[in-house]
Write a protein that holds these residues in place. Sequence first.
Motif, PDB file in Angstrom:
ATOM      1  N   ALA A 127       0.835  -1.196   0.000  1.00 26.90           N
ATOM      2  CA  ALA A 127       0.000   0.000   0.000  1.00 26.90           C
ATOM      3  C   ALA A 127       0.872   1.248   0.000  1.00 26.90           C
ATOM      4  O   ALA A 127       1.914   1.294   0.661  1.00 26.90           O
ATOM      5  N   GLN A 128       0.458   2.236  -0.742  1.00 18.02           N
ATOM      6  CA  GLN A 128       1.141   3.522  -0.713  1.00 18.02           C
ATOM      7  C   GLN A 128       1.173   4.053   0.716  1.00 18.02           C
ATOM      8  O   GLN A 128       0.228   3.876   1.478  1.00 18.02           O
ATOM      9  N   GLY A 129       2.276   4.701   1.059  1.00 21.08           N
ATOM     10  CA  GLY A 129       2.383   5.312   2.377  1.00 21.08           C
ATOM     11  C   GLY A 129       3.138   4.482   3.395  1.00 21.08           C
ATOM     12  O   GLY A 129       3.447   4.979   4.476  1.00 21.08           O
ATOM     13  N   ILE A 130       3.455   3.225   3.072  1.00 18.43           N
ATOM     14  CA  ILE A 130       4.201   2.415   4.027  1.00 18.43           C
ATOM     15  C   ILE A 130       5.664   2.839   4.041  1.00 18.43           C
ATOM     16  O   ILE A 130       6.170   3.488   3.123  1.00 18.43           O
ATOM     17  N   ARG A 131       6.358   2.433   5.094  1.00 17.81           N
ATOM     18  CA  ARG A 131       7.800   2.640   5.195  1.00 17.81           C
ATOM     19  C   ARG A 131       8.457   1.300   5.490  1.00 17.81           C
ATOM     20  O   ARG A 131       7.865   0.413   6.119  1.00 17.81           O
ATOM     21  N   PRO A 185      -2.825   2.319  -4.082  1.00 13.56           N
ATOM     22  CA  PRO A 185      -3.544   2.967  -2.986  1.00 13.56           C
ATOM     23  C   PRO A 185      -4.071   1.913  -2.012  1.00 13.56           C
ATOM     24  O   PRO A 185      -4.445   0.810  -2.429  1.00 13.56           O
ATOM     25  N   PRO A 186      -4.092   2.227  -0.721  1.00 15.24           N
ATOM     26  CA  PRO A 186      -4.531   1.236   0.268  1.00 15.24           C
ATOM     27  C   PRO A 186      -5.884   0.615  -0.043  1.00 15.24           C
ATOM     28  O   PRO A 186      -6.088  -0.586   0.180  1.00 15.24           O
ATOM     29  N   GLU A 187      -6.798   1.430  -0.580  1.00 12.95           N
ATOM     30  CA  GLU A 187      -8.139   0.907  -0.864  1.00 12.95           C
ATOM     31  C   GLU A 187      -8.145  -0.076  -2.037  1.00 12.95           C
ATOM     32  O   GLU A 187      -9.119  -0.807  -2.230  1.00 12.95           O
ATOM     33  N   ASP A 188      -7.056  -0.109  -2.807  1.00  8.68           N
ATOM     34  CA  ASP A 188      -6.967  -1.022  -3.952  1.00  8.68           C
ATOM     35  C   ASP A 188      -6.142  -2.271  -3.649  1.00  8.68           C
ATOM     36  O   ASP A 188      -5.970  -3.129  -4.530  1.00  8.68           O
TER      37      ASP A 188
END
Length: 260
Positions: A127-131, A185-188
């Motif tokens: 998901a986008q936004g992870i580190r 994206p997280p929702e995808d």
Amino acid sequence: MSEFIRVERDTRGVATLWLARPDKHNALSSQMMEELEAEAQALAADQDVRVVVLAADGPTFCAGGDLAWMRAQMEMDADTRRFESGKIARALGALAALPQPLIGRIHANAFGGGVGLACVCDVTVAAQGIRMGLTEVRLGLIPANIGPYVVARMGLTRARRVFMSGRLFDADEALSLDILSKVVPPEDLDATIEAEVAPYLACAPGAVADAKRLLAALGGDVTQSAVELAMDALADRWQTEEAAEGISAFFDKRKPQWVK
């Protein structure tokens, strides 16, 4: 029955292997790694399972090795410590040896051993936004037991960018490092995982397993000698004053002496 690993199977032959220690951010304890190895071996032997998805409960995919387990190792003799620290190598080896395709679902941050888990998957979607980060050197340790799988996934040149700096990086950089296959994206995320699973269900399971086995042979499997080398390197590192200082500093909630 496992306490920290949960396996769900559906009627299509898709098994989801869940890291299920959310209250500890799925930090890999001794018991959890034993359970992960055992569940992976059971899935490998299950003729009805055609695809495996690796996922996690809670706010973090995997925080890496459990620090309480690491601190306990400081009191162990060298042989016992080597055996204990090698549990992550054995768990990763069991996942890497799965004859079924292994798809990683990385919904949140992954550090240390969590990066190793991402690296043994055939396809890893995040998901986008992870580190992510190979943070062991911040504790005076090294990413040893996961190292053979990390380097096999990333290649030496890309691994040099993150293997020894301990720095964190985002999903886009993890994609460029070849740790991740896709970032969405997280929702995808779940729809993308399903899209990765679906093609395998139209293929002959035995042919998929044989193709995966051939690919590993052609690409150069992680060898037992490499795994043993990594385990020895970590065993040696545990003997250092830096390792003792790094672990102590973490639990004392202070910066280790080398931080400037």
